[in-house]
Design a protein around this motif. Structure first.
Motif, PDB file in Angstrom:
ATOM      1  N   PHE A 144     -10.855 -36.756   9.667  1.00 27.29           N
ATOM      2  CA  PHE A 144     -12.106 -37.120   8.628  1.00 27.29           C
ATOM      3  C   PHE A 144     -13.184 -35.803   9.168  1.00 27.29           C
ATOM      4  CE2 PHE A 144     -11.398 -41.710   8.002  1.00 27.29           C
ATOM      5  CZ  PHE A 144     -11.194 -41.137   6.775  1.00 27.29           C
ATOM      6  N   ARG A 145     -12.384 -34.654  10.021  1.00 24.72           N
ATOM      7  CA  ARG A 145     -13.383 -34.372  10.935  1.00 24.72           C
ATOM      8  C   ARG A 145     -12.945 -32.306  10.587  1.00 24.72           C
ATOM      9  NH1 ARG A 145     -13.481 -37.516  15.468  1.00 24.72           N
ATOM     10  NH2 ARG A 145     -11.541 -36.530  16.351  1.00 24.72           N
ATOM     11  N   ALA A 146     -12.094 -33.103  10.494  1.00 20.18           N
ATOM     12  CA  ALA A 146     -12.124 -31.321   9.746  1.00 20.18           C
ATOM     13  C   ALA A 146     -11.512 -30.823   8.157  1.00 20.18           C
ATOM     14  CB  ALA A 146      -9.968 -31.245  10.127  1.00 20.18           C
ATOM     15  N   ALA A 147     -12.214 -31.736   7.165  1.00 22.85           N
ATOM     16  CA  ALA A 147     -12.093 -32.060   5.868  1.00 22.85           C
ATOM     17  C   ALA A 147     -13.050 -31.015   5.463  1.00 22.85           C
ATOM     18  CB  ALA A 147     -12.318 -33.001   5.523  1.00 22.85           C
ATOM     19  N   SER A 148     -13.072 -30.021   4.977  1.00 21.16           N
ATOM     20  CA  SER A 148     -13.326 -28.752   4.633  1.00 21.16           C
ATOM     21  C   SER A 148     -14.416 -28.943   3.426  1.00 21.16           C
ATOM     22  CB  SER A 148     -13.106 -27.222   4.160  1.00 21.16           C
ATOM     23  OG  SER A 148     -11.905 -27.327   2.881  1.00 21.16           O
ATOM     24  N   GLU A 149     -15.576 -28.160   2.713  1.00 19.83           N
ATOM     25  CA  GLU A 149     -16.304 -28.282   1.912  1.00 19.83           C
ATOM     26  C   GLU A 149     -15.530 -28.451   0.427  1.00 19.83           C
ATOM     27  OE1 GLU A 149     -20.204 -29.328   1.700  1.00 19.83           O
ATOM     28  OE2 GLU A 149     -19.174 -29.063   3.916  1.00 19.83           O
ATOM     29  N   GLN A 150     -14.772 -28.516   0.033  1.00 18.07           N
ATOM     30  CA  GLN A 150     -13.992 -28.115  -1.391  1.00 18.07           C
ATOM     31  C   GLN A 150     -12.476 -29.586  -1.258  1.00 18.07           C
ATOM     32  OE1 GLN A 150     -14.298 -24.908   0.742  1.00 18.07           O
ATOM     33  NE2 GLN A 150     -15.961 -24.967  -0.849  1.00 18.07           N
ATOM     34  N   ASP A 151     -12.552 -30.003  -0.337  1.00 14.28           N
ATOM     35  CA  ASP A 151     -11.265 -30.939   0.421  1.00 14.28           C
ATOM     36  C   ASP A 151     -11.934 -31.841  -0.900  1.00 14.28           C
ATOM     37  OD1 ASP A 151      -9.826 -29.479   2.216  1.00 14.28           O
ATOM     38  OD2 ASP A 151     -10.811 -30.713   3.442  1.00 14.28           O
ATOM     39  N   PRO A 152     -10.476 -32.709  -1.515  1.00 12.23           N
ATOM     40  CA  PRO A 152     -11.302 -34.011  -2.237  1.00 12.23           C
ATOM     41  C   PRO A 152     -12.458 -34.822  -0.969  1.00 12.23           C
ATOM     42  CG  PRO A 152      -8.903 -33.504  -2.179  1.00 12.23           C
ATOM     43  CD  PRO A 152      -9.594 -33.030  -1.789  1.00 12.23           C
ATOM     44  N   LEU A 153     -11.420 -35.431  -0.011  1.00 12.25           N
ATOM     45  CA  LEU A 153     -11.787 -36.078   0.972  1.00 12.25           C
ATOM     46  C   LEU A 153     -13.660 -35.986   0.843  1.00 12.25           C
ATOM     47  CD1 LEU A 153     -12.671 -38.513   2.952  1.00 12.25           C
ATOM     48  CD2 LEU A 153     -11.347 -36.648   4.651  1.00 12.25           C
ATOM     49  N   SER A 154     -14.357 -34.812   1.381  1.00 13.03           N
ATOM     50  CA  SER A 154     -15.225 -33.982   1.298  1.00 13.03           C
ATOM     51  C   SER A 154     -16.054 -34.560   0.211  1.00 13.03           C
ATOM     52  CB  SER A 154     -15.940 -32.095   1.390  1.00 13.03           C
ATOM     53  OG  SER A 154     -15.042 -32.692   2.911  1.00 13.03           O
ATOM     54  N   THR A 155     -15.286 -33.986  -1.123  1.00 10.97           N
ATOM     55  CA  THR A 155     -16.297 -34.190  -2.288  1.00 10.97           C
ATOM     56  C   THR A 155     -16.384 -36.165  -2.845  1.00 10.97           C
ATOM     57  OG1 THR A 155     -15.016 -32.428  -3.587  1.00 10.97           O
ATOM     58  CG2 THR A 155     -16.091 -33.894  -5.435  1.00 10.97           C
ATOM     59  N   ALA A 156     -15.278 -36.800  -2.212  1.00 10.19           N
ATOM     60  CA  ALA A 156     -15.320 -38.395  -2.150  1.00 10.19           C
ATOM     61  C   ALA A 156     -16.621 -38.476  -1.636  1.00 10.19           C
ATOM     62  CB  ALA A 156     -14.202 -38.872  -1.812  1.00 10.19           C
ATOM     63  N   LEU A 157     -17.063 -38.094  -0.351  1.00 12.01           N
ATOM     64  CA  LEU A 157     -18.122 -38.625   0.577  1.00 12.01           C
ATOM     65  C   LEU A 157     -19.401 -38.078   0.342  1.00 12.01           C
ATOM     66  CD1 LEU A 157     -16.280 -37.422   4.249  1.00 12.01           C
ATOM     67  CD2 LEU A 157     -16.569 -39.430   3.410  1.00 12.01           C
ATOM     68  N   ARG A 158     -19.178 -37.773  -1.167  1.00 14.10           N
ATOM     69  CA  ARG A 158     -20.774 -36.812  -1.486  1.00 14.10           C
ATOM     70  C   ARG A 158     -20.728 -37.473  -2.964  1.00 14.10           C
ATOM     71  NH1 ARG A 158     -18.586 -31.926   0.316  1.00 14.10           N
ATOM     72  NH2 ARG A 158     -18.554 -31.463  -1.860  1.00 14.10           N
ATOM     73  N   ASP A 159     -19.531 -38.358  -3.467  1.00 13.99           N
ATOM     74  CA  ASP A 159     -19.845 -38.411  -4.649  1.00 13.99           C
ATOM     75  C   ASP A 159     -21.200 -39.541  -4.774  1.00 13.99           C
ATOM     76  OD1 ASP A 159     -19.943 -39.156  -7.493  1.00 13.99           O
ATOM     77  OD2 ASP A 159     -17.149 -38.596  -7.126  1.00 13.99           O
ATOM     78  N   PRO A 160     -21.976 -39.538  -5.647  1.00 12.50           N
ATOM     79  CA  PRO A 160     -22.608 -40.882  -6.131  1.00 12.50           C
ATOM     80  C   PRO A 160     -22.289 -42.367  -6.420  1.00 12.50           C
ATOM     81  CG  PRO A 160     -23.946 -39.298  -6.592  1.00 12.50           C
ATOM     82  CD  PRO A 160     -22.446 -38.641  -6.264  1.00 12.50           C
ATOM     83  N   GLN A 161     -20.922 -42.114  -7.025  1.00 15.98           N
ATOM     84  CA  GLN A 161     -20.585 -42.426  -8.059  1.00 15.98           C
ATOM     85  C   GLN A 161     -19.412 -44.047  -7.399  1.00 15.98           C
ATOM     86  OE1 GLN A 161     -18.577 -41.213 -11.281  1.00 15.98           O
ATOM     87  NE2 GLN A 161     -19.711 -41.481 -12.478  1.00 15.98           N
ATOM     88  N   VAL A 162     -18.643 -43.234  -6.039  1.00 14.30           N
ATOM     89  CA  VAL A 162     -17.950 -43.408  -4.889  1.00 14.30           C
ATOM     90  C   VAL A 162     -18.243 -44.339  -4.337  1.00 14.30           C
ATOM     91  CG1 VAL A 162     -16.904 -43.053  -2.969  1.00 14.30           C
ATOM     92  CG2 VAL A 162     -16.248 -41.646  -5.559  1.00 14.30           C
ATOM     93  N   LEU A 163     -19.454 -43.807  -3.687  1.00 13.30           N
ATOM     94  CA  LEU A 163     -20.621 -44.192  -1.881  1.00 13.30           C
ATOM     95  C   LEU A 163     -21.151 -45.907  -3.231  1.00 13.30           C
ATOM     96  CD1 LEU A 163     -22.323 -41.016  -0.915  1.00 13.30           C
ATOM     97  CD2 LEU A 163     -20.750 -42.982   0.062  1.00 13.30           C
ATOM     98  N   ALA A 164     -21.248 -45.985  -4.707  1.00 14.90           N
ATOM     99  CA  ALA A 164     -21.689 -46.836  -5.571  1.00 14.90           C
ATOM    100  C   ALA A 164     -21.245 -48.369  -4.999  1.00 14.90           C
ATOM    101  CB  ALA A 164     -22.316 -46.602  -6.731  1.00 14.90           C
ATOM    102  N   VAL A 165     -19.799 -47.611  -4.304  1.00 15.07           N
ATOM    103  CA  VAL A 165     -18.674 -49.399  -4.298  1.00 15.07           C
ATOM    104  C   VAL A 165     -18.762 -49.226  -3.411  1.00 15.07           C
ATOM    105  CG1 VAL A 165     -16.525 -49.715  -4.305  1.00 15.07           C
ATOM    106  CG2 VAL A 165     -17.271 -48.071  -6.262  1.00 15.07           C
ATOM    107  N   PRO A 166     -19.009 -50.610  -3.139  1.00 17.46           N
ATOM    108  CA  PRO A 166     -19.820 -51.003  -1.691  1.00 17.46           C
ATOM    109  C   PRO A 166     -18.359 -50.845  -0.296  1.00 17.46           C
ATOM    110  CG  PRO A 166     -19.667 -53.237  -3.462  1.00 17.46           C
ATOM    111  CD  PRO A 166     -19.774 -51.690  -4.231  1.00 17.46           C
ATOM    112  N   ALA A 167     -17.379 -51.407  -0.519  1.00 18.27           N
ATOM    113  CA  ALA A 167     -16.111 -50.568   0.065  1.00 18.27           C
ATOM    114  C   ALA A 167     -15.564 -49.363   0.247  1.00 18.27           C
ATOM    115  CB  ALA A 167     -14.957 -51.189  -0.478  1.00 18.27           C
ATOM    116  N   ASN A 168     -16.833 -48.638  -0.328  1.00 18.52           N
ATOM    117  CA  ASN A 168     -16.605 -47.098  -0.484  1.00 18.52           C
ATOM    118  C   ASN A 168     -18.062 -46.622   0.755  1.00 18.52           C
ATOM    119  OD1 ASN A 168     -14.225 -46.803  -1.592  1.00 18.52           O
ATOM    120  ND2 ASN A 168     -15.471 -46.277  -3.439  1.00 18.52           N
ATOM    121  N   ALA A 169     -18.548 -47.506   0.793  1.00 20.96           N
ATOM    122  CA  ALA A 169     -20.123 -47.378   1.130  1.00 20.96           C
ATOM    123  C   ALA A 169     -20.188 -47.666   2.603  1.00 20.96           C
ATOM    124  CB  ALA A 169     -20.937 -47.845  -0.170  1.00 20.96           C
ATOM    125  N   LYS A 170     -19.528 -48.799   2.634  1.00 21.49           N
ATOM    126  CA  LYS A 170     -19.332 -49.369   4.122  1.00 21.49           C
ATOM    127  C   LYS A 170     -18.495 -48.578   5.030  1.00 21.49           C
ATOM    128  CE  LYS A 170     -17.194 -53.507   7.083  1.00 21.49           C
ATOM    129  NZ  LYS A 170     -17.180 -54.558   6.315  1.00 21.49           N
TER     130      LYS A 170
END
Length: 538
Positions: free
Chosen positions: A441-467
């Motif tokens: 998680f700490r090594a994820a760059s701005e372009q990584d799918p992980l970083s994109t998911a961490l900033r995606d409002p649709q992802v964060l709208a799901v309770p399990a993802n937000a938690k």
């Protein structure tokens, strides 16, 4: 043999013996099954009890008490009678089973498993003693072979039944995994009633020394070290509490050695046998083999269920070829020993296990399931060879007068290895996984799918993802006490966790393989009674 058979039941003859044997086989089946059934179920059980990182306690608690109590049952039954000790064993086992089924935390489950293990230690050792008491000499070998077949059946049925129960949300209104333990009650009652009502064996009652001190000091040696193995990554390996437990384990070891020296041939581990270099080497192979066997039972189902996402039922079915191969390996060992000698066959079995673990060090998230099936099947064959040949090696390493004493350590040494392997390797797995998942998680760059998911409002709208994202932002890593969330969160968030766990398992598999490689060298160094393969009693 100190037990004698009363001249009862002349009207039933062999029928009573067969009925008693059936009860003994049921009891042995329960003890063996509860060693195997948790393999495919433990991930689900530990997740539901919020304690996956502590799951090693569930296995080690059972193995520790089973291992320490088993040799005591034999001695005590010579003094107080087989039936009385069998009643105690079955009552303890069933009480432990009920407590397991009622457990509300991983610590309660571990404590209940310890009670179960105290009973299971008698189910096997007393069954073998009773058969020697009641069976005519011309039928004794056949009856004991039937008892031995129970372990093969349990190894096949255990993972599948564990997966079926754990994969069922509820059965009769009770969580499916709890039936892993509740099902023992009716079977155990039948086993106990058959033995108690029909067994007419009495002991001579001759007083002899029972090594209580050895059992107590062995527990004082093992338990503090297991506690450190389980918690050292949280406390710090050099923390004052860790150091205190190292010291307590060291004191226990010194006390154990002194006690064993004082009680002589009555010791749990008689010193005179370990002055024999060949016997010591064989038992080191047995210890390392137990380490490999039980590490596999603990780790491989975790890989299948967490990393590969298999259900408990599917994981249990994938372990079925391993169990069948174990049985096949044991059956093929005798002709192989007749042709090549036990030392070569033992080393060959350990080599198979070594190679599989080293290859498992390279499997990943994308490795096809059929490849894993092939590997686990080869591992099972090597385990079967190990189980069968190591007993011959132990017996051949001592004079004929000590074969009985040496054979009594056959299961003991292997299970001690299993206790150590389960605790140390599961602890190593989660200690490494904590760091590697956090690093991902700490090594994820701005372009990584992980970083994109961490900033995606649709992802964060799901309770399990937000938690999950909230936990990552707060701690920099993810708690692994309950991994059921992996099936609910966005795949981009789950991927670093899966990869971290997979790479951690790779490391642990390689470490296990290194220990087993040492067992191959030791197996090749063993010499028989006269140092020749021609004397191998196959």
């Amino acid at each position: 043999m100190t037990g004698t058979v009363r001249a009862a039941q002349p009207d039933t003859g062999g029928r009573a013996v067969v009925t008693i044997l059936t009860g003994l086989m049921l009891g042995m089946f329960l003890g063996a099954l509860d060693t195997m059934i948790m393999a495919s179920a433990l991930r689900t059980v530990a997740d539901q009890l919020q304690g996956l990182t502590l799951q090693a306690w569930v296995s080690t608690a059972y193995l520790v008490t089973l291992t320490i109590s088993a040799p005591l049952y034999g001695k005590l039954s010579d003094i107080y009678g087989r039936k009385r000790l069998y009643i105690i064993a079955i009552v303890l086992f069933l009480a432990g089973s009920v407590l397991c089924g009622l457990s509300q935390s991983i610590y309660q489950l571990a404590g209940a498993r310890a009670v179960q293990g105290l009973g299971a230690g008698g189910l096997t050792s007393l069954a073998l003693a009773v058969v020697a008491d009641i069976a005519p000499p011309d039928k004794r070998a056949r009856y004991q072979a039937n008892l031995g077949a129970v372990f093969a059946v349990a190894s096949v049925a255990g993972p599948v039944l564990g997966g079926l129960f754990a994969g069922s949300p509820e059965i009769l209104g009770i969580a499916g995994w709890r039936w892993i333990f509740f099902i023992n009650v009716p079977i155990g009652l039948v086993a106990g009633l058959l033995v108690v009502l029909l067994l007419k064996v009495s002991a001579k009652g001759a007083r002899q020394r029972v090594d209580y001190g050895g059992a107590i000091t062995l527990a004082i040696t093992v338990l503090p070290l297991l506690v450190v193995a389980e918690n050292g990554r949280h406390w710090g390996w050099g923390a004052p509490l860790s150091i205190a437990l190292y010291a307590l384990g060291g004191v226990g070891l010194v006390a154990f050695l002194l006690v064993e020296r004082r009680v002589g041939d009555s010791a749990l581990l008689p010193a005179k046998l370990f002055r024999n270099l060949s016997f010591t080497l064989v038992n080191m192979v047995n210890f390392l083999g137990g380490l490999g066997v039980f590490a596999g039972l603990a780790l491989f189902p975790l890989y299948l269920q967490i990393v590969k996402g298999l259900s408990p039922v599917a994981a249990g079915l994938l372990l079925l070829p391993q169990s069948l191969a174990t049985t096949l390996g044991a059956r093929n060992s005798s002709p192989l020993m007749n042709r090549f000698g036990y030392k070569t066959v033992l080393a060959g079995g350990m080599t198979l296990m070594t190679l599989v673990y080293l290859l498992l060090g390279w499997v990943g998230v994308a490795t096809p399931v059929f490849v894993l099936g092939v590997l686990v099947t080869v591992l099972g064959y090597g385990m079967g060879v190990f189980f069968q040949v190591i007993l011959i090696a132990i017996q051949d390493s001592v004079p004929a007068s000590d074969i009985g004493l040496a054979s009594g350590l056959y299961s003991f040494t292997r299970q001690i290895g299993g206790v150590a392997g389960t605790a140390v390797f599961v602890s190593l797995l989660f200690g490494v996984a904590d760091d590697r998942v956090g690093d991902s998680f700490r090594a994820a760059s701005e372009q990584d799918p992980l970083s994109t998911a961490l900033r995606d409002p649709q992802v964060l709208a799901v309770p399990a993802n937000a938690k999950l994202v909230g936990e990552i932002q707060a701690t920099g890593t993810v708690g692994l006490d309950d991994t059921s969330f992996l099936a609910q969160v966005d795949g981009r968030l789950a991927q670093p966790i899966l990869e971290g766990l997979a790479s951690s398992l790779n490391l642990v598999f390689i470490v296990v393989g290194a220990f087993l490689a040492l067992s191959v060298i030791l197996a090749l160094s063993v010499k028989g009674k006269a140092g020749s393969e021609e004397e191998t009693p196959c």
